[in-house]
Design an enzyme around this catalytic site. Structure first.
Site: not given
Ligand SMILES: O=P(O)(O)O[C@H]1[C@H](O)[C@@H](O)[C@H](OP(=O)(O)O)[C@@H](O)[C@H]1O
Ligand SMILES: [Mg+2]
Ligand SMILES: [Mg+2]
Ligand SMILES: [Mg+2]
Length: 331
Positions: A70, A145, A147-148, A150, A222, A225, A247, A251, A274
């Site tokens: 990241d 972002d 690394l989306d 994570t 999700t 979540h 991600g 999506k 995001d």
């Molecule tokens: O960059 P990260 O922290 O990996 O971003 C997150 C999002 O913040 C989170 O909302 C997403 O949640 P879902 O997987 O439940 O859609 C997550 O995948 C990452 O995109």
């Molecule tokens: Mg993200």
């Molecule tokens: Mg994050």
């Molecule tokens: Mg991220």
């Protein structure tokens, strides 16, 4: 035809394509050299043989490795762009972080990337869209972002990881880059980069629309979540199938690839970094990304970081998906 001076937003887009790819290389390097935990076994039921479970080996890595990827990826992106545009407003998920000079791209404007954009402009009747032509640096904010996905990166689903760079003009996403470091393609070992700009179309993938009338709706949400509001919206959409996958950027890519019809997430949890890139690319394809009431988010540099009113994204039928998120009383 000699090109007029290139609009700054298109130079920034070309540079963002370049640094997103470089950041993807950093993420791959960290995963391959990272602390790979013992191979976990994941049991997955085979649709064709419901009584048999496939034992799929996945390789996971540590949260520390994800944090390192990241930070290094963000330093690469933000420091490389800032060297060329010191006054540019750039907001990154990982806050103010230091990093290695080795990760900074010395010459962010890659001639090949810029050449691709120049060629598209030359061929476009009417030349450069005025929104892009007239934008000045002080009107631009960039949401990064690095690394989306994570969680997916650490849990053995690297294919869900994306690098996201969104470019907003006066608070509206007008250009964006989504890079997939682990995209599997026959001829590519360096992932896939999808990008778009207002009026210049989507590049890096062929946008596909599903035949919902014939095949039913596939709705993504999700992976990690869940909430009652999300379950209600999914039920209201009466989908042929629901895909729970990680991600936010991932999506959106699946919608562009015609794998899903919508990303339904009527819940807080995502942030501007995001969604900025994905919203710009979806808009360039004629789609939408809004909050659950259908309102657009503001991506100005000083805007709130959280997408407090959820995310609904689609290429078509956006009003239908918005209707699915209404609380029961309003249905
Ligand atoms: O960059 P990260 O922290 O990996 O971003 C997150 C999002 O913040 C989170 O909302 C997403 O949640 P879902 O997987 O439940 O859609 C997550 O995948 C990452 O995109
Ligand atoms: Mg993200
Ligand atoms: Mg994050
Ligand atoms: Mg991220």
């Amino acid at each position: 035809m000699a090109l007029a001076a290139r609009p700054v937003v298109l130079e920034l887009l070309a540079a963002s394509i370049n640094v997103a790819r470089r950041a993807g290389g950093i993420i791959r390097d960290v995963l391959s050299s990272g602390e790979l935990r013992t191979v976990d076994k994941v049991r997955r039921r085979l649709p064709s043989l419901p009584t048999v479970t496939a034992v799929t080996a996945v390789t996971t890595t540590t949260a520390a490795a994800a944090g390192k990827a990241d930070r290094r990826a963000q330093h690469c992106i933000i420091e490389s762009l800032r060297r060329r545009w010191p006054a540019l407003a750039i907001i990154g998920e990982e806050g103010a972080i230091g990093g290695s000079e080795h990760d900074v791209v010395a010459e962010v404007l890659d001639a090949a990337d810029q050449g691709v954009i120049d060629a598209i402009l030359t061929e476009r009747s009417g030349g450069c869209p005025s929104t892009l032509q007239k934008a000045t640096l002080d009107q631009i904010s960039v949401w990064v972002d690095p690394l989306d996905g994570t969680k997916e990166f650490t849990e053995g689903f690297p294919e869900n990881v994306t690098v996201l760079i969104g470019i907003a003009i006066n608070g509206t996403p007008e250009a964006g880059v989504i890079h997939q470091p682990f995209f599997k393609a026959a001829n590519s070992v360096t992932g896939r980069t999808i990008w778009a700009a207002h009026g210049l179309g989507v590049h890096g993938t062929e946008v596909k629309w599903r035949n919902v009338a014939r095949d039913g709706r596939i709705v993504a949400t999700t992976r990690s979540h869940p909430s009652p509001a999300i379950e209600r919206a999914l039920a209201a959409a009466q989908p042929a199938s629901i895909v729970r996958i990680g991600g936010a950027g991932n999506k959106i890519v699946h919608i562009l690839d015609g794998d899903f019809d919508a990303y339904l997430f009527p819940s807080p949890g995502t942030s501007k970094w995001d969604t900025c890139a994905g919203e710009a690319i979806l808009r360039a394809a004629g789609g939408h990304l809004t909050d659950q009431s259908g309102a657009s988010y503001d991506y100005s540099a000083k805007a709130e970081l959280a997408n407090a009113r959820g995310v609904v994204a689609s290429l078509s039928d956006h009003a239908f998906y918005l209707s699915c998120t209404k609380p029961p009383a309003q249905l």
